[in-house]
Design a protein around this motif. Sequence first.
Motif: not given
Length: 275
Positions: A40-42, A44
């Motif tokens: 979901q996030k950078t 990750d």
Amino acid sequence: MDIVFDTQQEAADFYRRMPSSFRQVTGVMLINSRLAVFPQKTADYREFAQLITRYIIEKYEKKWIMFIIEKYYYFTDAEEKVTILNIVAAIFSGEKDDLPHTGTLQDRHETIMASLEGVLKEHNTFSFQSIIRFRLTAYREVLRQYVEIAIDEYKLEQEYQVFVDKLRRIVHAYKPLCEKIEVYDEHPFKLFDEHHRLIRNVQSVRSFYPLLKQWGIEAEPSIILSLIALAPKQVIVYTDRPEHGMMKTLHRVFEERVCFARRTLHLGNGSDYSG
């Protein structure tokens, strides 16, 4: 995002190596020979790249290094290849960071990470083998550079071993000329004979160098060569650094003839050694 492996076993192996916390956060699913990952996030994406990097290094690096050693540098002896591999491993672990050029080499982890960056963000599906075959050119070049440095170090170590072996054979080939020499580890070294007289006259040492040439040794004057020229039955070295390279060489050359003791502050009042 799906990452496809050649076999179900390889996919399962990679899955098991992933931290359970990452599997939970990104909802990783193992489906036959592929992994479905939902970053979901950078952060990750970066952590997933780190996991792939670690897997590549653990699974492939040693094999690729051995291939480079043989394919590009023509070392085929198994023992030699393992020795060079161990030097590379020592460089990786920071044990040989004093070797030339190691400080200028790219970090292999970051090199792989840079190669993965675009793949993970731009492709919804990709195969692990496509990464191995097409995306790691820079990483393999970094490995080759590390291997080259390791081979240079290996050759120097071989030359050092030959040098030490020659000196050891000289020590055994000639009869001792005196009972004992005491060496005080100072700058410069100070040598005393068995009567604790300071040895100043080094003419006998200088005349020793033509003999060295007969043994195929071209070397600058040193404490080791001076001791060989004086040919004592026993060498006592007073030092606070028994693990220093010079001390280790002394031990390798003189073997059971040398012993180490704590350096004392008082050298005594001995008279000059006249030779």
